[in-house]
Design an enzyme around this catalytic site. Sequence first.
Site, PDB file in Angstrom:
ATOM      1  CG  HIS A 163      -0.327 -11.418  -3.800  1.00  0.00           C
ATOM      2  ND1 HIS A 163      -0.902 -12.290  -2.903  1.00  0.00           N
ATOM      3  CD2 HIS A 163      -0.594 -10.173  -3.335  1.00  0.00           C
ATOM      4  CE1 HIS A 163      -1.506 -11.597  -1.946  1.00  0.00           C
ATOM      5  NE2 HIS A 163      -1.312 -10.312  -2.178  1.00  0.00           N
ATOM      6  CG  HIS A 192      -0.920  -5.529  -4.250  1.00  0.00           C
ATOM      7  ND1 HIS A 192       0.221  -5.448  -3.485  1.00  0.00           N
ATOM      8  CD2 HIS A 192      -1.705  -6.482  -3.655  1.00  0.00           C
ATOM      9  CE1 HIS A 192       0.141  -6.310  -2.478  1.00  0.00           C
ATOM     10  NE2 HIS A 192      -1.013  -6.939  -2.540  1.00  0.00           N
ATOM     11  CG  ASP A 226      -2.802  -7.940   5.303  1.00  0.00           C
ATOM     12  OD1 ASP A 226      -1.737  -8.147   4.682  1.00  0.00           O
ATOM     13  OD2 ASP A 226      -3.808  -7.441   4.762  1.00  0.00           O
ATOM     14  CD  GLU A 284       2.100 -10.344  -0.489  1.00  0.00           C
ATOM     15  OE1 GLU A 284       2.005  -9.361  -1.251  1.00  0.00           O
ATOM     16  OE2 GLU A 284       1.325 -10.560   0.452  1.00  0.00           O
ATOM     17  NE  ARG A 328      -3.763  -2.260   2.357  1.00  0.00           N
ATOM     18  CZ  ARG A 328      -3.569  -3.571   2.510  1.00  0.00           C
ATOM     19  NH1 ARG A 328      -2.365  -4.033   2.791  1.00  0.00           N
ATOM     20  NH2 ARG A 328      -4.571  -4.413   2.364  1.00  0.00           N
TER      21      ARG A 328
END
Length: 390
Positions: A216, A145, A288, A354, A120
């Site tokens: 991803h 993304h 996350d 990631e 982000r």
Amino acid sequence: MKLHFKLLVPILCLSMLISCTNSSTKNPQVSDESISKSVVLSQKEFQKSIDGKNTDLYILKNKNGVEAAFTNYGARIISLKVPNQHGVQTDIIVGFSSVDQYIQSTEPYFGSTIGRYGNRIAKGKFILDGTTYSLSINNGVNSLHGGKKGFQDVVWDTKQINEQSIAFSYFSKDMEEGYPGNLKVKVIYNLTDANELKISYEATTDKKTVVNLTNHAFFNLNGEGSGTILNHQIQINANFYTPVDSTLIPTGKHEPVADTPFDFRKFSIIGKRVADDHEQLKNGKGYDHNYVLNNPNGNQLNHAASVEGDKSGIIMEVFTIEPGLQFYSGNFMQSKNTFKGGSKDDFRTAFCLETQHFPDSPNQPTFPSTVLNPGMFYNTTSVYKFSIKK
């Protein structure tokens, strides 16, 4: 003269070292719950014209029988079949059986190359040399993304180098999704006879810009369709993580993982503390978050994380030179899409790791820089390594 810009480049190299068991040792009593269904992909289902360019299906195989499937729609990995502890080929990548399903999916990022900027950017804005750039807003008030049409939604040019290597190339025009500079990008997948799937990234620009490429892939080490990943065990080599606000933008701080649900310095079950009463778990609706990786070897490959499938015995180790690793526990999976084996994308049935520079780095002066200048050569190779529990 081109420069090697080592600080910027995210490494997602999937390196796989798999203990292949002879078929004579397979256990005929293996539960169907612990193995993924064998799915044969149809090339026809991946042949489509999008924006005047043709998509297709590509298969890499090595001499050991490890097989990986890709499409140039999003330069994405569709499946990866490796043997589990019983010698049964197990597809540990969740994905779809056609290009149309990827296009229509409510989750656009399954297996795809992410760019120009992974993760982000706050309010979709950043400043370079006094100029403010405005990006597409596609995640609440932020850009995620690469924007509304990131690299996952474009058709890449393809060159099949040989039966074990393939290269995808894309030319991202100046101001595409609001990013400055004409960016030439190449992603190379190489499936070696050492059972390594290497993903290398290259990029150059003609104007100062920001870049943070990653992949991803959504993993379930028990195999696609095998249920929750909450019983997987995970270890992350990080003493700190970057806490986020309610919109998942980093606050700019590095918080210690010690005495929090984010402490995975030793193997722990993913689901053990995911429901704890912790502000950060509420903000992320689970895990996350970006981990600040311990980096004892500078720009050398460092161990970032390890994960073990509780049913399959498959172990995945992640190595990278990147400063960060985003751990995502599948919190936004909503059973709205059907995978290639017939299962739904149910809540927390896959996870992501990631490798990356930190989220919102263009707006965080204390974070490692993601700026790429003309004349610099963005070049990296990274590793996800697979083995079997002894």
